[in-house]
Design a protein around this motif. Sequence first.
Motif, PDB file in Angstrom:
ATOM      1  N   GLU A 364      -7.657  61.002 -50.724  1.00  0.00           N
ATOM      2  CA  GLU A 364      -8.293  62.277 -50.427  1.00  0.00           C
ATOM      3  C   GLU A 364      -8.722  62.295 -48.969  1.00  0.00           C
ATOM      4  OE1 GLU A 364     -12.172  63.528 -52.233  1.00  0.00           O
ATOM      5  OE2 GLU A 364     -10.815  64.774 -53.420  1.00  0.00           O
ATOM      6  N   GLU A 365      -8.533  63.449 -48.326  1.00  0.00           N
ATOM      7  CA  GLU A 365      -8.921  63.551 -46.910  1.00  0.00           C
ATOM      8  C   GLU A 365     -10.425  63.294 -46.758  1.00  0.00           C
ATOM      9  OE1 GLU A 365      -8.748  67.297 -44.972  1.00  0.00           O
ATOM     10  OE2 GLU A 365      -9.177  68.445 -46.784  1.00  0.00           O
ATOM     11  N   LEU A 422      -8.718  60.732 -42.921  1.00  0.00           N
ATOM     12  CA  LEU A 422      -7.504  61.512 -42.656  1.00  0.00           C
ATOM     13  C   LEU A 422      -7.816  63.001 -42.818  1.00  0.00           C
ATOM     14  CD1 LEU A 422      -5.084  59.243 -44.672  1.00  0.00           C
ATOM     15  CD2 LEU A 422      -4.921  59.635 -42.222  1.00  0.00           C
ATOM     16  N   ASN A 423      -7.064  63.825 -42.106  1.00  0.00           N
ATOM     17  CA  ASN A 423      -7.261  65.277 -42.150  1.00  0.00           C
ATOM     18  C   ASN A 423      -6.017  65.921 -42.773  1.00  0.00           C
ATOM     19  OD1 ASN A 423      -7.723  67.999 -41.684  1.00  0.00           O
ATOM     20  ND2 ASN A 423      -8.750  67.607 -39.727  1.00  0.00           N
ATOM     21  N   TYR A 424      -6.238  66.549 -43.895  1.00  0.00           N
ATOM     22  CA  TYR A 424      -5.119  67.181 -44.592  1.00  0.00           C
ATOM     23  C   TYR A 424      -4.489  68.269 -43.747  1.00  0.00           C
ATOM     24  CZ  TYR A 424      -2.639  70.000 -48.044  1.00  0.00           C
ATOM     25  OH  TYR A 424      -1.686  70.726 -48.717  1.00  0.00           O
ATOM     26  N   GLU A 425      -5.303  68.985 -42.992  1.00  0.00           N
ATOM     27  CA  GLU A 425      -4.800  70.086 -42.181  1.00  0.00           C
ATOM     28  C   GLU A 425      -3.909  69.571 -41.046  1.00  0.00           C
ATOM     29  OE1 GLU A 425      -7.631  71.438 -44.766  1.00  0.00           O
ATOM     30  OE2 GLU A 425      -7.981  69.913 -43.225  1.00  0.00           O
ATOM     31  N   GLU A 426      -4.072  68.346 -40.657  1.00  0.00           N
ATOM     32  CA  GLU A 426      -3.249  67.778 -39.583  1.00  0.00           C
ATOM     33  C   GLU A 426      -2.001  67.110 -40.153  1.00  0.00           C
ATOM     34  OE1 GLU A 426      -5.663  65.143 -37.333  1.00  0.00           O
ATOM     35  OE2 GLU A 426      -6.947  66.721 -36.504  1.00  0.00           O
ATOM     36  N   ASN A 427      -2.161  66.318 -41.196  1.00  0.00           N
ATOM     37  CA  ASN A 427      -1.030  65.606 -41.798  1.00  0.00           C
ATOM     38  C   ASN A 427      -1.175  65.605 -43.304  1.00  0.00           C
ATOM     39  OD1 ASN A 427       0.620  64.673 -39.615  1.00  0.00           O
ATOM     40  ND2 ASN A 427      -1.028  63.253 -39.059  1.00  0.00           N
ATOM     41  N   HIS A 428      -0.155  66.104 -43.995  1.00  0.00           N
ATOM     42  CA  HIS A 428      -0.162  66.058 -45.448  1.00  0.00           C
ATOM     43  C   HIS A 428       0.218  64.677 -45.975  1.00  0.00           C
ATOM     44  CE1 HIS A 428      -0.993  70.157 -45.200  1.00  0.00           C
ATOM     45  NE2 HIS A 428       0.221  70.699 -45.400  1.00  0.00           N
ATOM     46  N   GLN A 429       1.012  63.926 -45.212  1.00  0.00           N
ATOM     47  CA  GLN A 429       1.393  62.573 -45.613  1.00  0.00           C
ATOM     48  C   GLN A 429       1.686  61.732 -44.386  1.00  0.00           C
ATOM     49  OE1 GLN A 429       4.898  63.142 -48.082  1.00  0.00           O
ATOM     50  NE2 GLN A 429       6.256  62.637 -46.368  1.00  0.00           N
ATOM     51  N   VAL A 430       1.556  60.399 -44.585  1.00  0.00           N
ATOM     52  CA  VAL A 430       1.785  59.436 -43.509  1.00  0.00           C
ATOM     53  C   VAL A 430       2.721  58.362 -44.049  1.00  0.00           C
ATOM     54  CG1 VAL A 430       0.743  57.783 -41.914  1.00  0.00           C
ATOM     55  CG2 VAL A 430      -0.511  59.854 -42.559  1.00  0.00           C
ATOM     56  N   THR A 431       3.744  57.990 -43.257  1.00  0.00           N
ATOM     57  CA  THR A 431       4.691  56.935 -43.647  1.00  0.00           C
ATOM     58  C   THR A 431       4.414  55.693 -42.811  1.00  0.00           C
ATOM     59  OG1 THR A 431       6.383  58.571 -44.235  1.00  0.00           O
ATOM     60  CG2 THR A 431       7.104  56.295 -43.864  1.00  0.00           C
ATOM     61  N   LEU A 432       4.181  54.582 -43.499  1.00  0.00           N
ATOM     62  CA  LEU A 432       3.891  53.300 -42.847  1.00  0.00           C
ATOM     63  C   LEU A 432       5.033  52.326 -43.091  1.00  0.00           C
ATOM     64  CD1 LEU A 432       0.170  52.836 -43.971  1.00  0.00           C
ATOM     65  CD2 LEU A 432       0.990  53.894 -41.861  1.00  0.00           C
ATOM     66  N   GLU A 433       5.342  51.504 -42.091  1.00  0.00           N
ATOM     67  CA  GLU A 433       6.300  50.403 -42.248  1.00  0.00           C
ATOM     68  C   GLU A 433       5.516  49.098 -42.249  1.00  0.00           C
ATOM     69  OE1 GLU A 433      10.258  48.421 -40.142  1.00  0.00           O
ATOM     70  OE2 GLU A 433       9.527  50.396 -39.491  1.00  0.00           O
ATOM     71  N   ILE A 434       5.616  48.344 -43.358  1.00  0.00           N
ATOM     72  CA  ILE A 434       4.847  47.126 -43.553  1.00  0.00           C
ATOM     73  C   ILE A 434       5.777  45.923 -43.419  1.00  0.00           C
ATOM     74  CG2 ILE A 434       3.260  45.891 -45.074  1.00  0.00           C
ATOM     75  CD1 ILE A 434       2.225  48.593 -44.230  1.00  0.00           C
ATOM     76  N   GLY A 435       5.348  44.906 -42.688  1.00  0.00           N
ATOM     77  CA  GLY A 435       6.078  43.639 -42.573  1.00  0.00           C
ATOM     78  C   GLY A 435       5.245  42.507 -43.137  1.00  0.00           C
ATOM     79  N   VAL A 436       5.917  41.411 -43.562  1.00  0.00           N
ATOM     80  CA  VAL A 436       5.211  40.264 -44.128  1.00  0.00           C
ATOM     81  C   VAL A 436       5.817  38.976 -43.595  1.00  0.00           C
ATOM     82  CG1 VAL A 436       6.690  40.169 -46.194  1.00  0.00           C
ATOM     83  CG2 VAL A 436       4.380  39.193 -46.277  1.00  0.00           C
ATOM     84  N   SER A 437       4.943  37.986 -43.339  1.00  0.00           N
ATOM     85  CA  SER A 437       5.360  36.646 -42.912  1.00  0.00           C
ATOM     86  C   SER A 437       4.390  35.649 -43.534  1.00  0.00           C
ATOM     87  CB  SER A 437       5.368  36.539 -41.378  1.00  0.00           C
ATOM     88  OG  SER A 437       4.057  36.778 -40.859  1.00  0.00           O
TER      89      SER A 437
END
Length: 838
Positions: A364-365, A422-437
Amino acid sequence: MAAAERPIPLRGALSGLLLTLVVFSFACEACKKVTFNIPSKLEADKIVGRVNLKECLRSADLIRSGDPDFRVLDDGSVYTTSTVVLSDEKRSFTIWLSDSRTQAQKEIKVLLEHQKKVLRKRHAKEDVLRRSKRRWAPIPCSMQENSLGPFPLFLQQVQSDAAQNYTIFYSISGHGVDQEPLNLFFIERDTGNLYCTRPVDREEYEVFDLIAYASTADGYSADMPLPLPIRVEDENDNHPIFTEAIYNFEVPESSRLGTTVGVVCATDKDEPDTMHTRLKYTILEQTPKSPGIFSVHPTTGVITTVAHYLDRETVDKYSLIMKVQDMDGQLFGLMSTSTCIITVKDSNDNAPTFKQNTYEASVEENSYNVEILRISIEDKDLINTANWRANFTILKGNENGHFKISTDKETNEGVLYVVKPLNYEENHQVTLEIGVSNEAPFTRDFALRTTMNRALVTVHVRDQDEGPECSPAAQYVRIQEHSAVGSKVNGYKAYDPETRSASGIRYKKLHDPKGWITIDEISGSITTSKILDREAMTPRNDLYNITVLAIDQDGRSCTGTLAVNIEDMNDNPPEILQSYVTICKPKMRYTDISAVDPDEPIHGPPFYFSLADTSPEMNRMWTLTKVNDTAARLSYQKNAEFQEYSVPITVKDREGQSATKTVRVNLCDCTHPSQCLPTRRSAGVILGKWAILAILLGIALLFSVLLTLVCGVFGAKKRKGFPEDLAQQNLIISNTEAPGDDKVCSANGFMTQTVNNSGQGFCGTMGSGMKNGGQETIEMVKGGHQTLESCRGTGHHHTLDSCRGGHVETDNCRHAYSEWHNFTQPRLGEDSIRGHTG
């Protein structure tokens, strides 16, 4: 005899013997007499015979010969020390024995006679053996370890050359005879044949050091004792034994070919440096059997890897059966075995991998510090090690810092958090790229052929009914200084984040430091309610901040700051900082005058200084020159008098705003301004009540002093001297403002000290004065038997003796009232003036 011809050191023994014979002169108890048959001539260092010393005194620790031509050994053997010739048929001497512990002494008489040759009985047909080679010497002898016999086992025959002329009896001593192991060896008394009675273990006894003796029937020692070593020949009767029953080694799974795993070692009790102890190591068996991973060096026992790659994830432990065999590994050699456990240590040769390539989460925003997703991974490396523990990283999509990911130490999962709303009015969704080591770096070979595993996480932002948004939090406006009351300017603006509109929002002023403005509740605009003075702010050059509250129709609110920039006007003239200055003439030629302006620099320096009084007299006395943008230098003429002056000075800023200030300048004869105090030039000065009271008290004190002096003078005229009861009294009237050098007389004498070596002393006391702030002191001392003339001096210091009266007439100390009046009146006037001016 070969053994008897060996050189024997005798010089030290003879010297000790001679010394002992001198000391040893007390009587001893006699033992059995001993008789030796010897040839008529004996060379030096030849054996005479052997005496049984223990039979006479068992614990003898000191043995002495009574004849220096003979010496006695500890075993009782008697030798010649020089060539001995028997001129008669007999010769005798005494052997003394003593025990230092029990203080017991014994003596043995020794009788020497010509030898009577006694040969052993032989058969009439037996030929006499004549040996051309002497046999009384160490004969190499050995016996086999663990011999099977038959026992007694003949070893060798011992013979003495003296057996050609005498009947010789043989005996032995040492380990294996009369020492442990007892009765292992014996020798036939008549023949000299040496026998062993039982098997011997070389690992227990390597060599037996026997001593062989040859003596005649009457106890004569035919030869020196003969060392007879019996060496035991080794037999391969001991198996090699590993130092440990089970060896434990570790090797990293990333080890390369030829890596040393460990070393096995074995020992063998058989004789070193022989085939019986030459060991060879081999691997009998490996579990698991295939593939062959290890090898062992045959002579050193070093175990190494022979495979290019060990994989702990396939096999984590190997068991080797190790064999060691003597005789260099030949089939008939003895052998033993041991177990070697090799544990394969984990290396980071497996990368952590995500269980899926994509993940989704929602939040939730305006929420923050909340967990939104857990990400599981797989890793084949050893659990709960640095090779297994995961490190997660957000590679892309977190440029604004809204997210954070960490590792759960228990489950090794990645935990994704929202740490910034987060602000819903600015971005409805965010895509993250996750790495692991992993915590530990990959092994070198594995790192070259693998890359970091990655996954995508889509975060959906849920809408929330929000209140007004105060953005930006600080908004700026400009108002000119001294604007008219009621001036109106735009104020603070807030808006609804969902509609992006400011309608329906009300405003309220929360904080106004000076109460200079009012705010319109509907529009948010501001109106001045007072005259704005930039110089009244603290600090002056800062913004004037007003806190505003924005409220929507549902009562939700936000807070913002309205920063008012008050534009400066040139409404303040520059101001001179100095009001009073002191100039020490002639040391100081000038003084600097500086000014400040509270307005902004654009309305301030450079300043222009000038004399406000342009009269010729003022211009002739004082001059002003520029020092810098904010200061000027005030200089005086050389002929200026010492006094206080009032100098009016005008200063202007760059835009013509000016101000005039009169500066009091004290032109003083001094070396430092602190020595000069400001004086009042005006006659119309009004004194305070405490000042008036102090002046009246001072006048009363002065009159009491004058009265005392007058009474003392008239009393002196009557009595021609000072009264006896006043001989010890001192009267000091002092107006000293600083530590001085005044001295006071006592009854028996006095000292005087003047200032600048000037003035007159009266009975060791004098008044001294210093102009321009110096010290001034009046001291009067009464003392018996002292005259005025004897104590009066001009610029001199008198000692105590020079001021003692003795029989001098006291009439010389009388003074008229006029003299006192002339002395005190000028000083009283000065004190009065100082009291008014101070």
